[in-house]
Design an enzyme around this catalytic site. Structure first.
Site, mmCIF file in Angstrom:
data_model
loop_
_atom_site.group_PDB
_atom_site.id
_atom_site.type_symbol
_atom_site.label_atom_id
_atom_site.label_comp_id
_atom_site.label_asym_id
_atom_site.label_seq_id
_atom_site.Cartn_x
_atom_site.Cartn_y
_atom_site.Cartn_z
ATOM 1 N N TYR A 147 0.832 -1.208 0.000
ATOM 2 C CA TYR A 147 0.000 0.000 0.000
ATOM 3 C C TYR A 147 0.865 1.256 0.000
ATOM 4 O O TYR A 147 0.623 2.186 -0.782
ATOM 5 C CB TYR A 147 -0.922 -0.014 1.216
ATOM 6 C CG TYR A 147 -1.897 1.140 1.243
ATOM 7 C CD1 TYR A 147 -2.979 1.180 0.369
ATOM 8 C CD2 TYR A 147 -1.736 2.195 2.139
ATOM 9 C CE1 TYR A 147 -3.879 2.239 0.388
ATOM 10 C CE2 TYR A 147 -2.623 3.258 2.164
ATOM 11 C CZ TYR A 147 -3.694 3.270 1.293
ATOM 12 O OH TYR A 147 -4.572 4.324 1.317
ATOM 13 N N LYS B 137 0.922 4.071 -3.036
ATOM 14 C CA LYS B 137 0.506 5.457 -2.828
ATOM 15 C C LYS B 137 1.665 6.435 -2.977
ATOM 16 O O LYS B 137 1.471 7.577 -3.418
ATOM 17 C CB LYS B 137 -0.155 5.598 -1.458
ATOM 18 C CG LYS B 137 -1.529 4.923 -1.379
ATOM 19 C CD LYS B 137 -2.500 5.501 -2.397
ATOM 20 C CE LYS B 137 -3.909 4.981 -2.218
ATOM 21 N NZ LYS B 137 -4.873 5.584 -3.169
#
Length: 251
Positions: free
Chosen positions: A154, A158
């Site tokens: 993640y 991002k």
């Protein structure tokens, strides 16, 4: 306010959370919104509810991992509504696992949903945004600025969204297209509520994952930031990372 009167906005992840709040916010400010999400039934219900308020909402089922479908959706938006002024890349997924348990398939799924889809939609939208002098707002994360335990895929996805946004901002600033990113911390959305703590996690590491404030942000607060960056009020802002994290990255 009617900052988006006469504007066309394309919003991904619009069935819930920040995407839903953004669809509603832009629609209430006068935009014609072309809303997409993989959850077709929920999206249709939410879009119908907003249309019942008199908002101009069109919706389409879209799996953002399907490159051809993403490009076709942008083309359909322009064909149906005549142009494109704003692209909001909000669809995303989380993955919280011990690093040793992250499979290559896990990694590829997170990167495809969170990062490759943003690249594909930005690339498909850019010719139309060049015509209108439009802009892009991508949802990155505080996790794209600061490493978080048990969030390797993640965080990587991002962080990539943030630097993709900055690269596009630099490349297209002289051609009239702005590109910005919003970096939320903990937001009261289904995505955050569904996060599962991995087995054997060191709970002492979790302190950095939560804000200094005693509450989470609301999706509507993030949508307000998206609307500001997408509006003409932010005409001199490009390549920015607007952090809304309750102090998470301040320490």
């Amino acid at each position: 306010m009617k900052r988006f009167q006469g504007k066309v906005a394309f919003v991904t992840g619009a069935a819930s959370g920040i995407g839903l709040a953004t669809m509603a916010r832009l629609g209430r400010e006068g935009a014609q919104v072309y809303a997409v999400d993989i959850n077709a039934e929920q999206l249709a219900r939410e879009a119908a509810s907003l249309a019942g308020e008199g908002l101009a909402i069109r919706n389409l089922a879209l799996d953002v991992t399907d490159e051809a479908a993403c490009r076709a959706a942008i083309a359909a938006c322009v064909a149906e509504l005549g142009k494109l002024d704003v692209l909001c890349n909000i669809a995303g997924m989380a993955l919280t696992k011990n690093f040793a348990d992250v499979s290559a398939a896990d990694w590829d799924r997170v990167m495809t949903v969170n990062t490759r889809s943003v690249f594909v939609l930005c690339q498909a939208a850019m010719p139309h945004l060049l015509e209108t002098g439009g802009n892009i707002v991508n949802i990155s994360s505080a996790a794209g600025l600061q490493g978080l335990p048990y969030n390797s895929a993640y965080c990587a996805s991002k962080g990539a969204v943030l630097l993709l946004s900055k690269s596009l901002a630099a490349e297209f600033a002289g051609r009239g297209v702005r590109v910005n990113a919003v970096c939320p911390g903990a937001v009261d959305t289904p995505l955050v509520k569904d996060i599962q703590i991995p087995e054997g996690a060191d709970m002492s590491l979790y302190g950095r994952m939560f804000p200094l404030t005693p509450y989470f942000a609301q999706a509507e607060e993030i949508a307000g930031a998206v609307a500001y960056l997408a509006s003409d009020e932010a005409r001199f802002i490009t390549g920015s990372a607007l952090v809304i994290d309750g102090g998470q990255t301040a320490i």
